[in-house]
Design a protein around this motif. Structure first.
Motif, PDB file in Angstrom:
ATOM      1  N   ALA A   4      -6.707  -1.678  -8.837  1.00  0.00           N
ATOM      2  CA  ALA A   4      -7.012  -1.238  -7.468  1.00  0.00           C
ATOM      3  C   ALA A   4      -5.873  -1.580  -6.510  1.00  0.00           C
ATOM      4  CB  ALA A   4      -8.324  -1.874  -7.004  1.00  0.00           C
ATOM      5  N   GLU A   5      -5.326  -2.777  -6.663  1.00  0.00           N
ATOM      6  CA  GLU A   5      -4.210  -3.153  -5.795  1.00  0.00           C
ATOM      7  C   GLU A   5      -2.971  -2.324  -6.078  1.00  0.00           C
ATOM      8  OE1 GLU A   5      -4.246  -4.846  -3.212  1.00  0.00           O
ATOM      9  OE2 GLU A   5      -6.338  -5.467  -3.434  1.00  0.00           O
ATOM     10  N   ALA A   6      -2.784  -1.963  -7.346  1.00  0.00           N
ATOM     11  CA  ALA A   6      -1.644  -1.098  -7.676  1.00  0.00           C
ATOM     12  C   ALA A   6      -1.797   0.263  -7.011  1.00  0.00           C
ATOM     13  CB  ALA A   6      -1.533  -0.948  -9.198  1.00  0.00           C
ATOM     14  N   ARG A   7      -3.024   0.793  -7.018  1.00  0.00           N
ATOM     15  CA  ARG A   7      -3.252   2.084  -6.358  1.00  0.00           C
ATOM     16  C   ARG A   7      -3.044   1.967  -4.851  1.00  0.00           C
ATOM     17  NH1 ARG A   7      -7.659   2.428 -10.126  1.00  0.00           N
ATOM     18  NH2 ARG A   7      -9.076   1.672  -8.524  1.00  0.00           N
ATOM     19  N   GLN A   8      -3.501   0.882  -4.260  1.00  0.00           N
ATOM     20  CA  GLN A   8      -3.327   0.701  -2.817  1.00  0.00           C
ATOM     21  C   GLN A   8      -1.839   0.584  -2.461  1.00  0.00           C
ATOM     22  OE1 GLN A   8      -5.539   0.790  -0.417  1.00  0.00           O
ATOM     23  NE2 GLN A   8      -7.321   1.096  -1.757  1.00  0.00           N
ATOM     24  N   SER A   9      -1.109  -0.124  -3.301  1.00  0.00           N
ATOM     25  CA  SER A   9       0.325  -0.277  -3.045  1.00  0.00           C
ATOM     26  C   SER A   9       1.046   1.067  -3.140  1.00  0.00           C
ATOM     27  CB  SER A   9       0.916  -1.274  -4.035  1.00  0.00           C
ATOM     28  OG  SER A   9       2.308  -1.404  -3.829  1.00  0.00           O
ATOM     29  N   THR A  10       0.668   1.857  -4.149  1.00  0.00           N
ATOM     30  CA  THR A  10       1.300   3.175  -4.306  1.00  0.00           C
ATOM     31  C   THR A  10       0.925   4.090  -3.153  1.00  0.00           C
ATOM     32  OG1 THR A  10       1.129   2.889  -6.708  1.00  0.00           O
ATOM     33  CG2 THR A  10       1.607   5.100  -5.896  1.00  0.00           C
ATOM     34  N   GLN A  11      -0.335   4.000  -2.685  1.00  0.00           N
ATOM     35  CA  GLN A  11      -0.743   4.815  -1.546  1.00  0.00           C
ATOM     36  C   GLN A  11       0.038   4.429  -0.288  1.00  0.00           C
ATOM     37  OE1 GLN A  11      -2.688   7.426  -1.508  1.00  0.00           O
ATOM     38  NE2 GLN A  11      -2.408   7.702   0.697  1.00  0.00           N
ATOM     39  N   ALA A  12       0.321   3.158  -0.122  1.00  0.00           N
ATOM     40  CA  ALA A  12       1.114   2.720   1.027  1.00  0.00           C
ATOM     41  C   ALA A  12       2.532   3.289   0.955  1.00  0.00           C
ATOM     42  CB  ALA A  12       1.158   1.201   1.071  1.00  0.00           C
TER      43      ALA A  12
END
Length: 495
Positions: A432-440
């Motif tokens: 989930a954090e990886a997805r949030q980082s990529t979205q940022a």
């Protein structure tokens, strides 16, 4: 006194006539269709591609342009190369420059004096036969030729500014298309990474649910994340393909040329500081092409105002030379010819049209163009302020996204990874954090794209005209037609 001044007046009349005829003979079509003038007006307005050339009708220049374009396409297409390619290849610009050549030819045609009129007549009665010969031409066209030449020169400069504005708009569009295409490709790469992470999560959830370590609810959540990632990926692919197609269209490329476009991996970095607002409004009033065109229009109609008042009164003045021969047919006068020579002047009498309407029209045109110039200046000031605020806000948002949001997301991701390695966080939290980082990162790419688009619009508003208007210069002022009978009026009606 009259005996001494008469030869001088005659010399003055003939010198005036010779000067007018010389001016008429000097009017000629520009060899390059005014492309050199457009090139000069375009300096500093080519969206960062300083010295970019316009297409030339010369075959050797076209071959050199093709070779240069092939060289640019053989490597990743830079922003500057995109602008230069658009200016050389875009068919719309070539049509616009050809239209400028048509306008130049029409201008020269308007300055050409009307052909003289030759009249012949043969009259007979039982006693004599009379042969009439006369040749005449419009005097007002000849006398007003120097003024009409100056007005046509003003129109030519205004047409040149309009063509330069269109070329600058194309350069601006090419830069915007390039920015969108590069950003769309960068976003596509980001969405592909997000989709890969979602696929890993969904597959892991499926396997854990199969062995009973996860509930169907948890598995469904990961599948929903994967479905959302697929949707975003499809949208990113469509946006990248459309942006690439729009770029090829703006550049005037098709077929192998369009397929040969290789875009760089990312947009340029943000500047360290935005451009300050001081002096931008004054610069726009000094450099914008629409303001210059509006000022030209006002100067011309003000110059034409005096002629517009009296032109209709004397617009049909004609002068001619007659030579009549009368030959006797009977009696002692049979065969005897008598020749009469002389000049004839045609002068209209202002009985019904005293020029009141023409004078009112000329005054209204001056007021109209003065108001248009004021409106154009106000619009330029307002647009510069609005574009600068958009530019400054886009810079602040992009700066915050890159300098604050993305680093924070990466820090959270790294800390989550450490906790995962220490068995203090689950793999789901890590994904989930990886997805949030990529979205940022994706949002930072969009913010950087929006900043460069805002910067492009600001530069256009400073040097050319309204970024959202399709006819920046051509629609600015209306022009006057000083006389309905003069060729200057005919030329002015076309603008």
């Amino acid at each position: 006194m009259s005996a001494t001044s008469h030869p001088q007046n005659r010399a003055l009349r003939w010198s005036t006539l010779a000067t007018a005829l010389l001016l008429a003979g000097c009017a000629s079509v520009s060899p390059d269709g005014l492309r050199g003038d457009v090139q000069a007006a375009l300096q500093g307005r080519t969206a960062g591609a300083d010295g970019a050339l316009l297409p030339s009708p010369d075959p050797a220049a076209q071959q050199a342009a093709d070779a240069a374009i092939n060289g640019w396409l053989a490597q990743p297409l830079t922003e500057e190369a995109a602008v230069r390619t658009a200016l050389l290849r875009n068919p719309g610009l070539q049509a616009r420059l050809a239209r400028l050549g048509v306008q130049d030819a029409e201008r020269v045609q308007a300055l050409t004096l009307p052909n003289p009129v030759l009249a012949l007549g043969r009259l007979t009665n039982p006693h004599e036969r009379e042969i009439e010969r006369s040749i005449g031409f419009g005097l007002i066209e000849l006398v007003t030729l120097p003024w009409r030449s100056r007005w046509q020169g003003s129109l030519r400069e205004q047409d040149t500014l309009a063509a330069a504005a269109d070329a600058a708009r194309l350069a601006n569009d090419a830069r915007r298309a390039w920015l969108r295409a590069v950003a769309a490709q960068e976003l596509l790469t980001t969405q592909e990474r997000m989709h890969e992470a979602a696929e890993v999560g969904a597959e892991l959830a499926r396997r854990m649910a199969r062995v009973g370590h996860w509930s169907r609810l948890q598995q469904a959540r990961e599948q929903a994340v994967l479905a959302d990632a697929r949707t975003r990926l499809a949208q990113a692919r469509l946006a990248a393909a459309n942006a690439r197609e729009a770029l090829a269209l703006t550049l005037g490329l098709w077929g192998a040329g369009a397929e040969a476009i290789v875009l760089p991996g990312r947009l340029a970095d943000l500047p360290a500081a935005p451009v300050p607002a001081e002096g931008l409004e004054q610069r726009a009033l000094r450099e914008r092409l629409d303001v210059r065109a509006a000022r030209l229009g006002l100067d011309r109609v003000a110059d034409q105002q005096g002629f517009a008042r009296v032109g209709p009164l004397f617009g049909e003045i004609g002068i001619g030379y007659q030579r009549n021969t009368t030959t006797g047919r009977t009696g002692a006068a049979a065969g005897h010819a008598e020749v009469q020579r002389g000049w004839a002047l045609e002068l209209p009498l202002p009985l019904w049209d005293a020029g009141g309407a023409s004078g009112a029209r000329a005054s209204a045109l001056v007021r109209e163009n003065a108001a248009l110039l004021q409106q154009t200046a106000l619009q330029a000031r307002a647009e510069v302020r609005m574009r600068w605020r958009g530019y400054r806000t886009a810079w602040e948002l992009a700066q915050a996204q890159e300098q604050q949001v993305v680093p924070l997301r990466r820090l959270i991701r790294d800390e989550t990874l450490l906790r995962y390695n220490g068995m203090l966080a689950s793999v789901w939290e890590l994904l989930a954090e990886a997805r949030q980082s990529t979205q940022a990162v994706a949002e930072a790419i969009e913010a950087r794209r929006d900043f460069w688009l805002a910067e492009t619009d600001l530069q256009f508003a400073l040097a050319v005209g309204s970024p959202g208007s399709a006819a920046t210069v051509a629609a600015a002022p209306s022009t006057a037609s000083p006389s309905s009978s003069s060729s200057a009026a005919t030329a002015g009606a076309g603008h």
